[in-house]
Design a protein around this motif. Structure first.
Motif, PDB file in Angstrom:
ATOM      1  N   SER A 172       0.893  -1.053   0.154  1.00  0.00           N
ATOM      2  CA  SER A 172       0.103   0.030   0.015  1.00  0.00           C
ATOM      3  C   SER A 172       0.685   1.339  -0.080  1.00  0.00           C
ATOM      4  N   ALA A 177       0.004   5.297  -0.640  1.00  0.00           N
ATOM      5  CA  ALA A 177      -0.972   5.092   0.262  1.00  0.00           C
ATOM      6  C   ALA A 177       0.027   5.838   1.477  1.00  0.00           C
ATOM      7  N   LYS A 183      -4.577  -1.037   2.508  1.00  0.00           N
ATOM      8  CA  LYS A 183      -5.816  -0.641   1.645  1.00  0.00           C
ATOM      9  C   LYS A 183      -6.400  -1.977   1.340  1.00  0.00           C
ATOM     10  N   GLY A 187      -7.406  -3.072  -2.292  1.00  0.00           N
ATOM     11  CA  GLY A 187      -6.525  -2.338  -2.779  1.00  0.00           C
ATOM     12  C   GLY A 187      -5.621  -3.001  -3.472  1.00  0.00           C
ATOM     13  N   GLN A 190      -6.398  -3.646  -7.068  1.00  0.00           N
ATOM     14  CA  GLN A 190      -6.110  -2.130  -7.656  1.00  0.00           C
ATOM     15  C   GLN A 190      -4.639  -2.169  -8.107  1.00  0.00           C
ATOM     16  N   PHE A 197      -2.586   4.805  -5.258  1.00  0.00           N
ATOM     17  CA  PHE A 197      -3.201   5.656  -4.517  1.00  0.00           C
ATOM     18  C   PHE A 197      -2.608   6.869  -4.511  1.00  0.00           C
TER      19      PHE A 197
END
Length: 330
Positions: A172, A177, A183, A187, A190, A197
């Motif tokens: 993350s 992030a 996340k 996440g 993603q 992020f």
């Protein structure tokens, strides 16, 4: 994008100086000189250390072994040690079961990525070491607590070793992030789609990373496999059993030689790393076994399509070095 495949010291000398300084026993073996030269010639940052005998009493050779580098999943051995210590203290067991679901699922989990259900701790630890499964890693790390792993590192003076809050928190953070933010599995999906992020961060960083020096890793394996961190012989046997399963050992250690270790790697935003620390044990019938403790780390930047060739060159050179050491001292 690929993240985490399962896959007298002379530390400051340049390659030419290192080769010139080899002891006579090694110098008489041009194969060892050539193998070391091949490793040192890899493009990028390299470090290694080899100790033959306890604390290198018979032979020690190193190259930039004080350099902190990205070592990836090689840090998972410290989680294994802490878990087994907790078993010794009666706080955990190898038979307790952990739930595997999206609450703990992480990237690059070849064993547990599709699993839903429960798994015994012994299998979690085996997946973490044998296949470098990051879901298993986060389960084990949550069980013992990252603070206790970091306390172990401080207590035993492995100052160079950085362990992230979890692999998912690290991924993350690398994907933009804030520090400490997880996340979740959504996440991670993603990230696999290439959607971050925020501005991606480098794998080498002082916040959420997996770092260490060859010196610290060689010292740790010598002490751990010598039984220093375990109160019971059976715990050391379990540690050795699990560490002997690491997939990175078979391509590098000579056939028929007992070995223990844990490799690490990463491919992230054009940065790549391979690392293999551990120990092989040489000996013939009637002769006291001789430990050879080692760490080989390689970091570089380049296109992803160049990784297979780089991995082949790295593996070939490490295997050649260990083969020559085996011929010299086995």
């Amino acid at each position: 994008m690929s993240i985490f495949h399962r896959r007298a010291l002379l530390g400051g000398l340049p390659a030419a100086g290192l080769l010139a300084a080899l002891p006579a026993a090694a110098e008489a073996r041009p194969g060892l000189r050539a193998a070391i030269a091949h490793f040192v010639a890899l493009e990028g940052s390299k470090s290694f250390r080899i100790d033959v005998g306890e604390n290198g009493r018979i032979f020690r050779q190193s190259y930039k072994a004080v350099r902190p580098m990205f070592i990836g999943s090689a840090v998972k051995t410290f989680i294994l040690t802490r878990y087994l210590q907790e078993v010794e203290r009666g706080n955990r067991t190898l038979d307790e079961r952990f739930t595997v679901d999206d609450r703990v699922r992480s990237l690059s989990s070849p064993v547990l990525e599709q699993m839903h259900g429960q798994l015994p701790a012994r299998s979690v630890l085996e997946a973490m070491i044998t296949h470098s499964d990051n879901t298993a890693t986060d389960i084990a790390l949550e069980a013992v607590g990252v603070a206790t792993v970091r306390a172990f590192l401080r207590e035993h003076r492995y100052a160079s070793v950085l362990v992230p809050d979890s692999t998912r928190v690290m991924f993350s953070y690398l994907a933009g992030a804030p520090d400490g933010v997880d996340k979740g599995w959504k996440g991670m999906e993603q990230i696999m789609e290439g959607r971050f992020f925020g501005e991606p961060r480098p794998a080498i960083n002082p916040v959420q990373s997996m770092m260490g020096t060859a010196n610290d890793l060689v010292t740790y394996y010598g002490r751990a496999l010598g039984g220093e961190y375990f109160a019971r012989p059976g715990t050391l046997t379990e540690f050795r059993r699990i560490q002997a399963m690491a997939s990175a050992l078979a391509p590098t250690v000579p056939p028929g030689v007992a070995a223990y270790g844990k490799g690490g790697s990463i491919d992230w935003q054009g940065f790549h790393a391979f690392c293999l620390p551990g120990q092989m044990v040489l000996g013939r019938a009637g002769i006291t076994p001789l430990p050879v403790t080692f760490c080989f780390t390689y970091n570089w930047h380049g296109p992803d399509e160049g990784v297979p060739a780089a991995f082949a060159a790295y593996t070939e050179s490490v295997a050649a070095i260990l083969a020559e050491v085996t011929r010299l001292f086995g």
